[in-house]
Design a protein around this motif. Structure first.
Motif, PDB file in Angstrom:
ATOM      1  N   GLU A 140      27.200  63.746  40.081  1.00 31.08           N
ATOM      2  CA  GLU A 140      27.679  65.117  39.871  1.00 31.08           C
ATOM      3  C   GLU A 140      26.921  65.799  38.731  1.00 31.08           C
ATOM      4  O   GLU A 140      26.651  67.006  38.790  1.00 31.08           O
ATOM      5  N   ILE A 141      26.574  65.040  37.703  1.00 34.50           N
ATOM      6  CA  ILE A 141      25.814  65.604  36.586  1.00 34.50           C
ATOM      7  C   ILE A 141      24.439  66.049  37.056  1.00 34.50           C
ATOM      8  O   ILE A 141      23.946  67.131  36.685  1.00 34.50           O
ATOM      9  N   ASP A 177      22.958  65.088  31.093  1.00 37.59           N
ATOM     10  CA  ASP A 177      23.467  66.038  30.095  1.00 37.59           C
ATOM     11  C   ASP A 177      24.724  65.540  29.400  1.00 37.59           C
ATOM     12  O   ASP A 177      25.078  66.032  28.325  1.00 37.59           O
ATOM     13  N   ARG A 178      25.438  64.607  29.999  1.00 40.38           N
ATOM     14  CA  ARG A 178      26.608  64.010  29.337  1.00 40.38           C
ATOM     15  C   ARG A 178      26.747  62.559  29.811  1.00 40.38           C
ATOM     16  O   ARG A 178      26.101  62.140  30.784  1.00 40.38           O
ATOM     17  N   VAL A 236      23.229  73.232  45.194  1.00 35.30           N
ATOM     18  CA  VAL A 236      23.826  71.899  45.049  1.00 35.30           C
ATOM     19  C   VAL A 236      23.202  70.982  46.100  1.00 35.30           C
ATOM     20  O   VAL A 236      23.152  71.329  47.281  1.00 35.30           O
ATOM     21  N   ALA A 267      23.644  66.880  40.130  1.00 35.23           N
ATOM     22  CA  ALA A 267      23.843  68.052  40.987  1.00 35.23           C
ATOM     23  C   ALA A 267      23.982  69.311  40.136  1.00 35.23           C
ATOM     24  O   ALA A 267      23.424  70.372  40.457  1.00 35.23           O
ATOM     25  N   ALA A 268      24.736  69.198  39.020  1.00 31.52           N
ATOM     26  CA  ALA A 268      24.880  70.344  38.119  1.00 31.52           C
ATOM     27  C   ALA A 268      23.552  70.699  37.457  1.00 31.52           C
ATOM     28  O   ALA A 268      23.261  71.873  37.211  1.00 31.52           O
ATOM     29  N   SER A 269      22.713  69.684  37.185  1.00 34.42           N
ATOM     30  CA  SER A 269      21.390  69.947  36.614  1.00 34.42           C
ATOM     31  C   SER A 269      20.533  70.764  37.569  1.00 34.42           C
ATOM     32  O   SER A 269      19.725  71.590  37.134  1.00 34.42           O
ATOM     33  N   CYS A 270      20.708  70.532  38.869  1.00 35.88           N
ATOM     34  CA  CYS A 270      19.965  71.314  39.867  1.00 35.88           C
ATOM     35  C   CYS A 270      20.384  72.786  39.806  1.00 35.88           C
ATOM     36  O   CYS A 270      19.540  73.692  39.824  1.00 35.88           O
ATOM     37  N   THR A 271      21.684  73.032  39.752  1.00 31.64           N
ATOM     38  CA  THR A 271      22.152  74.431  39.691  1.00 31.64           C
ATOM     39  C   THR A 271      21.760  75.081  38.375  1.00 31.64           C
ATOM     40  O   THR A 271      21.578  76.301  38.311  1.00 31.64           O
ATOM     41  N   ASN A 272      21.603  74.291  37.309  1.00 24.50           N
ATOM     42  CA  ASN A 272      21.206  74.841  36.012  1.00 24.50           C
ATOM     43  C   ASN A 272      19.818  75.467  36.061  1.00 24.50           C
ATOM     44  O   ASN A 272      19.501  76.356  35.254  1.00 24.50           O
TER      45      ASN A 272
END
Length: 435
Positions: free
Chosen positions: A346-347, A323-324, A359, A349-354
């Motif tokens: 970390e990106i 995503d970035r 996490v 991991a954030a995609s999983c929560t999205n």
């Protein structure tokens, strides 16, 4: 008279053809019968007939319904009817059926949109069976009428797994003819399918659930929606020893929380497209036609259960478009390389929560394929946004969660267009150490 004579004549014709074929084999030598009498049915050697067979560790299967009274007066007659059942499906699948007490724990439970489709009895089943029997009279080939219901792994087993925002209620489209696209053509294929659905949405603006963009005026540029919407996911043959990475089926995956109105918008767009022959223009590939296919008739690797079952470990089949920008993942400086790698983890991991998942406990990056049938990251087209001015970094990843999560797992910026498709992989404890 009648059918009996016709059946006997067919049998005689078949026998004559067999005798002629065996005679030809006998005259050609080799392994054919060396004796003239050897070609006759009574003299031929008898060979065992073999059927593919799978015997589960526990060969007892229990179907159970809640709120039933096993002390009811219906139990006796029902048990006698069940005792007359000799087989399920194939004539070699011998069974014994009886009324029993409920099992301690159900392994599967009904769930609307569940990834596992099972044939079940439904209202009107007996009438449908009688109509079907009147047509085939137990002689002609037939398929027994049945309804298909969605099931999932029971929440009583190891606790309820975390689920993504995407559901298991999929519409499947099969590429017709000899159209067999490679895994590297996933992105243009997904974009072509979404474009076809947008053209047949017959609304201005195109519904948000299809376009993924907020509503606006005619010709007005609109912003992407932050709500889950339709994902177009080409399904490759991947994750098994004979995987070839070819794409034969495309899944239209709706979010679990989609309402009936949004579902109807997607269904009507699909129906109008298919009524106009369901054609896709794929550049150098030319025109490809698609047709609907039932999940029960689809290849194993295209069935929702393949991509939705719960697991702790998941691996990307198509690369994840981050995503970035995490920085230069190929930087020769160890410190900068590790910083970029940590940012990419970390990106992800954030995609999983999205998509509603927890996490992950661990994320491992790679540029090479992590499962059979996949391909290196460099083989895939870049995922470009903003008119091509921005290209997302692509990576493969293995993602491990603390507990089981249920798919489908679609991650990253390209999750609505076939990138970031992950497959469940058993852990060493789950598969006996042969992961």
């Amino acid at each position: 008279g009648g059918k009996a004579v016709a059946k006997a004549e067919r049998g005689v014709t078949k026998l004559r053809a067999k005798v002629v074929a065996d005679s030809a084999k006998a005259s050609s030598g080799g392994s054919a019968p060396t004796s003239a009498l050897g070609i006759l049915p009574d003299a031929r050697s008898r060979q065992a007939r073999l059927y593919p067979t799978a015997i589960p560790a526990d060969d007892r299967v229990t179907y159970q319904w809640p709120n039933t009274d096993t002390g009811s007066s219906h139990v006796g007659p029902l048990d006698r009817v069940l005792g007359r059942i000799a087989r399920l499906g194939h004539s070699s699948s011998l069974v014994s059926v009886t009324v029993s007490e409920p099992a301690a724990n159900a392994t599967l439970e009904p769930h609307e949109g569940g990834p596992i489709g099972l044939r079940v009895a439904s209202r009107g089943q007996l009438d449908a069976l009688e109509v079907a029997y009147a047509a085939h009279r137990a002689e002609d080939p037939r398929i027994l009428p049945a309804a298909v219901a969605g099931y999932r792994v029971s929440s009583m087993l190891n606790g309820r797994p975390h689920e993504s925002v995407f559901g298991g209620d999929w519409a499947l489209l099969e590429l017709q003819g000899r159209a067999r696209l490679t895994l590297r053509e996933v992105l243009p294929l997904a974009r072509a399918v979404r474009g076809a659905l947008m053209r047949h949405g017959q609304q201005d603006p195109v519904p948000e659930v299809i376009s993924g963009h907020l509503a606006g005026g005619p010709g007005e540029a609109t912003s992407p929606t932050d709500r889950p919407h339709l994902a177009v996911v080409p399904l490759p043959s991947a994750g098994h020893r004979y995987a070839d990475g070819l794409v034969r089926t495309v899944a239209l995956v709706l979010p679990k929380e989609v309402d009936s109105h949004q579902r109807a918008l997607v269904d009507s767009a699909v129906r109008r497209w298919l009524e106009e022959e369901g054609l896709l223009q794929l550049g150098p590939r030319g025109v490809v036609k698609v047709a609907p296919i039932d999940s029960l008739d689809a290849p194993v690797t295209a069935q929702p259960e393949r991509w939705c079952r719960a697991a702790r470990r998941w691996v990307s089949v198509t690369p994840i478009a981050l995503d970035r920008n995490p920085g230069n993942l190929a930087d020769g400086n160890p410190t900068r390389h590790r910083t970029a790698q940590r940012a990419a983890e970390e990106i992800i991991a954030a995609s999983c929560t999205n998509i509603g998942l927890p996490v992950p406990a661990r994320v491992s990056l790679n540029n090479d394929p992590l499962t059979a049938g996949s391909a290196p990251v460099r083989s895939f087209p870049r995922y470009a946004v903003k008119g091509g001015r921005l290209q997302r970094v692509l990576v493969h990843a293995e993602i491990t969660f603390a507990g089981p999560v249920a798919g489908p797992v679609l991650l990253g910026a390209g999750r609505y267009l076939g990138y970031g498709l992950c497959a469940p992989r058993p852990s060493q404890a789950e598969d006996g150490g042969n992961a």
